[in-house]
Write a protein that holds these residues in place. Structure first.
Motif, PDB file in Angstrom:
ATOM      1  N   GLU A  42      35.660  54.966  49.657  1.00 51.85           N
ATOM      2  CA  GLU A  42      37.049  54.560  49.596  1.00 51.85           C
ATOM      3  C   GLU A  42      37.150  53.137  49.067  1.00 51.85           C
ATOM      4  O   GLU A  42      36.158  52.403  49.016  1.00 51.85           O
ATOM      5  CB  GLU A  42      37.711  54.655  50.976  1.00 51.85           C
ATOM      6  N   VAL A  43      38.346  52.793  48.664  1.00 47.17           N
ATOM      7  CA  VAL A  43      38.604  51.446  48.169  1.00 47.17           C
ATOM      8  C   VAL A  43      39.706  50.864  49.037  1.00 47.17           C
ATOM      9  O   VAL A  43      40.748  51.509  49.219  1.00 47.17           O
ATOM     10  CB  VAL A  43      39.047  51.475  46.685  1.00 47.17           C
ATOM     11  N   ILE A  44      39.451  49.710  49.624  1.00 49.16           N
ATOM     12  CA  ILE A  44      40.486  49.107  50.462  1.00 49.16           C
ATOM     13  C   ILE A  44      40.686  47.640  50.084  1.00 49.16           C
ATOM     14  O   ILE A  44      39.762  46.994  49.606  1.00 49.16           O
ATOM     15  CB  ILE A  44      40.160  49.224  51.977  1.00 49.16           C
ATOM     16  N   ARG A  45      41.880  47.172  50.334  1.00 46.28           N
ATOM     17  CA  ARG A  45      42.200  45.789  49.990  1.00 46.28           C
ATOM     18  C   ARG A  45      41.425  44.837  50.890  1.00 46.28           C
ATOM     19  O   ARG A  45      40.737  45.268  51.809  1.00 46.28           O
ATOM     20  CB  ARG A  45      43.704  45.554  50.092  1.00 46.28           C
ATOM     21  N   ALA A  46      41.600  43.558  50.649  1.00 55.85           N
ATOM     22  CA  ALA A  46      40.865  42.541  51.402  1.00 55.85           C
ATOM     23  C   ALA A  46      41.068  42.744  52.893  1.00 55.85           C
ATOM     24  O   ALA A  46      42.162  43.045  53.349  1.00 55.85           O
ATOM     25  CB  ALA A  46      41.347  41.152  50.988  1.00 55.85           C
ATOM     26  N   GLN A  47      40.006  42.607  53.641  1.00 60.92           N
ATOM     27  CA  GLN A  47      40.025  42.820  55.084  1.00 60.92           C
ATOM     28  C   GLN A  47      39.662  41.515  55.792  1.00 60.92           C
ATOM     29  O   GLN A  47      38.950  40.694  55.237  1.00 60.92           O
ATOM     30  CB  GLN A  47      38.974  43.868  55.464  1.00 60.92           C
ATOM     31  N   PRO A  48      40.131  41.379  57.049  1.00 63.44           N
ATOM     32  CA  PRO A  48      39.653  40.224  57.819  1.00 63.44           C
ATOM     33  C   PRO A  48      38.132  40.304  57.905  1.00 63.44           C
ATOM     34  O   PRO A  48      37.587  41.365  58.207  1.00 63.44           O
ATOM     35  CB  PRO A  48      40.281  40.433  59.199  1.00 63.44           C
ATOM     36  N   MET A  49      37.503  39.206  57.612  1.00 65.05           N
ATOM     37  CA  MET A  49      36.050  39.206  57.489  1.00 65.05           C
ATOM     38  C   MET A  49      35.445  38.318  58.571  1.00 65.05           C
ATOM     39  O   MET A  49      35.915  37.227  58.819  1.00 65.05           O
ATOM     40  CB  MET A  49      35.705  38.651  56.096  1.00 65.05           C
TER      41      MET A  49
ATOM     42  N   ASP B  39      41.529  31.567  45.733  1.00 64.59           N
ATOM     43  CA  ASP B  39      42.799  32.288  45.792  1.00 64.59           C
ATOM     44  C   ASP B  39      42.695  33.736  45.335  1.00 64.59           C
ATOM     45  O   ASP B  39      43.687  34.454  45.307  1.00 64.59           O
ATOM     46  CB  ASP B  39      43.864  31.548  44.965  1.00 64.59           C
ATOM     47  N   LEU B  40      41.505  34.168  44.987  1.00 67.50           N
ATOM     48  CA  LEU B  40      41.336  35.545  44.547  1.00 67.50           C
ATOM     49  C   LEU B  40      40.821  36.392  45.698  1.00 67.50           C
ATOM     50  O   LEU B  40      39.693  36.243  46.134  1.00 67.50           O
ATOM     51  CB  LEU B  40      40.346  35.600  43.369  1.00 67.50           C
ATOM     52  N   GLU B  41      41.685  37.246  46.215  1.00 71.53           N
ATOM     53  CA  GLU B  41      41.274  38.075  47.350  1.00 71.53           C
ATOM     54  C   GLU B  41      40.449  39.255  46.856  1.00 71.53           C
ATOM     55  O   GLU B  41      40.919  40.034  46.031  1.00 71.53           O
ATOM     56  CB  GLU B  41      42.516  38.588  48.096  1.00 71.53           C
TER      57      GLU B  41
END
Lengths: 791, 151
Positions: free
Chosen positions: B32-39, B77-79
């Motif tokens: 799957e592809v998911i947007r930026a996550q809390p890391m 600034d690039l998530e």
């Protein structure tokens, strides 16, 4: 699963359980051969297996059980004594029956396991013969199904024996009784059949009846079946068997639920609506109860692992010619099933080790004035959310020097390292690969897992292992393990902006330093930070520094939070930025890319859905060298010079430099605090040097002057001061430099004519005076110091 | 990854971008592809390990592909986007600058790694498909998730 398979399955489970008890009973019987009750229990086990296997047509199983039963029958009649040989043969019978059951379980068929040799052995013992001079030839199989076997058969047995019992001790309905009760055969016919059987009729009881026309074959068959079934119905109606896989799955789901609950509870905290709060409160409670309930279903008494041990001890002690009495205390102590599984092998190994290496041969023991029978005690108990298991023997103990030599020889440590190790550390070397103190390697020590694997396995489940020994007196090995692995209570802390979970198991207490204390509470000894916790120096580890995350870390903290932890028997304080709540966390393993991250034991998901790492306390202690600290101190522990000895005492000494390169030592218990003052802070009051200190005036005393060695006055910079308090009054001893803290045995010789010196010792290769601080301060005029009190 | 050019098999690639380069991973590898996550960062770990993310209750290690390929660091600034892939060492998330389309490629357009690639990137790229106006660099996923010094 068809009906018959189910019945077979039940038979297997019952038989396994019965066989486990069979082993235990036999061992108990060896201790007390007169216990008729236990003997009956052994007999019943074999009898039940024989009966049921006959019913299912497992002929080999039945035959073996039968010869075993014959032998037991003679024992029960008192015709044969229970010799070691017979006990061994009966135990082997149990093992073989287990194997045969295993084959049935796997294949559904009986298989062709050869039992003839064992059957012959049993028959021979049954006949009371001495074993043949030459070993039993394997190519001479004795026809098991011979006379004594067929002479009596299942139904006959049941009829003429006193009522047989099932596993729960309930009498099994006898076929004769069943038939007569239900009017399927007359009591007369039954009595006649019984008589015929007793007078040597080899046919089955039912067979006799049917042949006589006294009973319907179908009835007999139905009752035989009913009888067999009733023997498998011993499981109490109040319990059911559940597949462990299902429980594991439930546990995982509960883990997920706990996480979701944590999240909900956190969200609701930000919510004003009280209805949410009520619902989440209930969810919270129910989840907790559900979690406890599911965890309980996975709990098993530790006795489940232990019940194999008496057999291990018996067989092994026989093999190595020792006599060992195993005592087990706390069998009912409960543990999570996964943990029980995980400690099974390590525990067995430890027990084998104790028998093989710990306990001496009977003649050696007697020569040493000990009872010939060695005592091995296994004890389990709950303590603070974990389980302690102690294994103690009264054997020869472990010779630390021998371990040291061996470890050096095996290249595990170098001679230099060895010289620096204290005894406790040396002992833990037996958990290193390649170190064994066994003078000779027996077939036992080479088998199974090594002590290094024992430790690895125990540490892998978050446990620890400790060893205490006294030469000639015995050894005690203490294993501490968590109750459960999946969900553990943990303290959440944060440092450099990240949260970490610390398993509660390692936690001792929390210390919070504020204001003045926050700045001065952490002292430095030889460059290493320490905190004085109730008179003891606690090594301090800064978490952000260990993690190399210095973000907001600052020397000048307003508040210092110290989490006091223990690892490998050592205590240390971990400085963190913030301490949050205690939470139940679900431990998740780290991926393969982080496997060698020794500082982390896993990860968990917090209430807000973010991941937090779980700290590996042991790993941190090792990285920060807290654990090795004693090693360096031990380094400086050397011989000392004084030959006129009066008193010997072990003390922790503060080493200081005085004047021009001279050294002195002060008993650390006399040291209140270590301070550093700028030379310019020194003022003059009442004819003495003083400094302002903690809202009071601290009189100073130049140690170099007091000892008459001169020197040591600085024009500028800072000076080290040892604060000593007597009767509530403090005095600052100005020393040249604070060097180190060492632990040392000091023998006080009062031959020294200087009252302020207790004696001399050699520390780190240099003669050092141990100062009597009381005398020193007294000589300096304690009254004049006292006058500053309360200023 | 077959380099057999005799058979004109259509292969599907999930494409993504790092700096000005376009890469592709076999579609079947992508979970799957998911947007930026809390890391959550992991101190002292290999620098390629960006941290851990919570993927519906599973903790997944995220690797920074820029760092893995020794490309310039991603601007603040690039998530990044997570591409969750299945590998022989389990689920992993690969952090990329931007996700692209799924493209069908023709084996005939496949070539070895372009000469312009240097260093570690060259070892992790099995080759390139010449698409219209762009090169699709094929990432050797298994090699990419095997970090030096990590078994």
């Amino acid at each position: 699963m068809s009906g018959i398979d189910e019945i077979v399955g039940e038979f297997l489970i019952e038989s396994y359980e019965n066989l486990d008890r069979y082993d235990a009973d036999l061992l108990a019987l060896e201790q007390d051969p007169t216990d008729a009750e236990v003997l009956s229990s052994v007999f019943r086990t074999i009898h039940t297996i024989k009966g049921t296997s006959g019913f299912f047509g497992f002929d080999q199983l039945e035959k073996l059980a039968h010869v075993g039963e014959n032998l037991l029958g003679r024992l029960r009649e008192g015709e044969l004594p229970l010799t070691e040989e017979i006990a061994s043969a009966l135990l082997d019978t149990g093992d073989t029956l287990r194997r045969m059951l295993g084959v049935i379980e796997e294949t559904g068929e009986e298989g062709d396991l050869d039992v003839s040799e064992l059957a012959e052995r049993l028959t021979r013992l049954y006949e009371g013969e001495a074993p043949p001079a030459d070993a039993v030839a394997a190519d001479e199989p004795v026809e098991v199904a011979d006379e004594p076997v067929t002479a009596e058969h299942e139904a006959a047995e049941v009829a003429d024996e006193p009522p047989a019992f099932d596993a729960e001790g309930n009498p099994i309905g006898r076929i004769g009784d069943l038939l007569s009760e239900r009017g399927k055969a007359s009591p007369e016919d039954i009595a006649a059949a019984l008589e015929a059987q007793q007078s040597g009729d080899a046919r089955r009881f039912g067979e006799i009846l049917v042949n006589k026309g006294a009973a319907d074959p179908e009835d007999v068959e139905a009752y035989v079946e009913e009888q067999a079934r009733s023997s498998g119905r011993s499981v109490s109606d109040s319990s059911i068997r559940v597949d462990v896989g299902l429980l594991d799955e439930l546990m995982n789901l509960v883990g997920e639920l706990v996480l979701a609950r944590n999240q909900i509870v956190q969200l609701v905290n930000d919510e004003q609506d009280s209805r949410y709060a009520g619902a989440s409160q209930r969810l919270n409670l129910i989840t907790t109860e559900l979690q406890e309930g599911v965890m309980k279903t996975r709990m098993q008494p530790i006795g489940n692992v232990w019940n194999k041990l008496p057999r291990v001890v018996r067989d092994l002690s026989l093999a190595v010619g020792k006599r060992v009495d195993l005592e087990m205390v706390g069998q009912e102590t409960e543990l999570d099933k996964t943990i029980i599984e995980a400690i099974k092998d390590p525990l067995t190994h430890l027990v084998r080790n104790a028998v093989d290496h710990g306990i001496e041969a009977p003649e050696v023991r007697e020569a040493a004035g000990k009872p010939a029978v060695g005592q091995l005690t296994l004890r389990a108990y709950h303590e603070g959310g974990q389980v302690n298991i102690e294994l103690s023997d009264d054997g020869k103990g472990i010779d630390a020097d021998a371990v040291r030599d061996k470890a050096i020889k095996q290249g595990v440590i170098t001679a230099e390292q060895a010289a620096r190790m204290v005894e406790r550390e040396v002992l833990t070397l037996i958990f290193s690969a390649g170190v064994s103190t066994a003078a000779q390697v027996t077939n036992v020590s080479g088998r199974g897992v090594g002590m290094d694997v024992v430790r690895t396995n125990i540490e892998r489940i978050g446990g620890s292992i400790d060893i205490a020994t006294e030469i000639g007196q015995g050894t005690t090995i203490k294993v501490k393990i968590p109750l459960t692995l999946a969900i553990v209570p943990a303290l959440i802390v944060s440092t450099a902006g990240d949260r970490y979970a610390i398993p509660q198991l390692s936690l001792i207490e929390l210390v919070r330093l504020e204001g003045e204390q926050a700045r001065t509470g952490i002292e430095r000894v030889h460059g290493s930070p320490v905190y004085r916790l109730r008179g003891r120096l606690l090594p301090i580890v800064d978490l952000s520094r260990e993690l190399e995350r210095r973000g907001e870390h600052d020397e000048e903290r307003e508040v210092v939070n110290i989490v006091v932890l223990h690892a490998d028997g050592q205590q240390f304080g971990l400085i963190v930025d913030d301490i949050h709540d205690t939470e139940e966390i679900v431990v998740k393993p780290l991926g393969s890319h982080l496997k060698d991250a020794a500082l982390f034991a896993g990860a968990t998901i917090m209430g807000d859905g973010r991941v937090a790492l779980i700290l590996d306390v042991m790993g941190i202690a090792e990285r920060a060298r807290v654990v090795s600290e004693t090693r360096e101190r031990a380094d400086s522990t050397e011989q000392f010079a004084a030959s006129d000895i009066t008193v010997t005492e072990r003390k922790t000494l503060l080493l200081v430099e005085v004047g021009d390169d001279r050294r002195a030592a002060i008993d650390l218990t006399e040291v209140e605090r270590l301070e550093e003052f700028d030379v310019s802070a020194v003022e003059w009051g009442s004819g003495r040097e003083v400094v302002q200190y903690r809202d009071a005036i601290l009189p100073l005393m130049r140690l170099a002057d007091a000892l008459g060695v001169g020197g040591g006055y600085l024009e500028e910079g800072s000076m080290d001061v040892v604060v000593h308090t007597i009767d509530g009054h403090s005095v600052g001893l100005v020393v040249g430099k604070i060097l180190d803290i060492v632990e040392q045995e000091i023998r006080i010789d009062h031959l020294d004519d200087r009252p302020e010196v207790l004696g001399s010792v050699v520390v780190q290769g240099r003669v050092t005076d141990v100062l009597d601080t009381h005398a020193l301060v007294g000589a300096g005029g304690q009254d004049s110091f006292g006058s500053y009190a309360g200023v | 990854m077959s380099t057999d050019t005799n058979v004109a098999v259509e292969t599907q690639f999930c494409t993504f971008h790092l700096t000005n380069l376009m890469f592709g991973i076999e579609v079947e590898r992508v979970q799957e592809v998911i947007r930026a996550q809390p890391m959550t960062g992991v101190p002292l770990a290999n620098p390629v390990v960006e941290g851990l993310i919570n993927l519906r209750g599973q903790i997944v290690t995220a690797l920074d592909l820029r760092r893995r390929l020794e490309l310039p660091a991603r601007p603040e600034d690039l998530e990044p986007t997570n591409i969750v892939v299945r590998t022989s060492v389990g689920q992993l998330s690969l952090l990329v600058d931007r996700i692209g389309d799924v493209v069908d490629v023709d084996q005939a357009t496949f070539e070895g790694p372009p000469e312009t690639l240097e260093g570690v990137a060259r070892e992790l790229i099995t080759g390139a498909y010449k698409l219209d106006g762009a090169l699709l660099l094929v990432l050797d996923t298994e090699a990419a998730v095997r970090l030096p010094g990590v078994v």
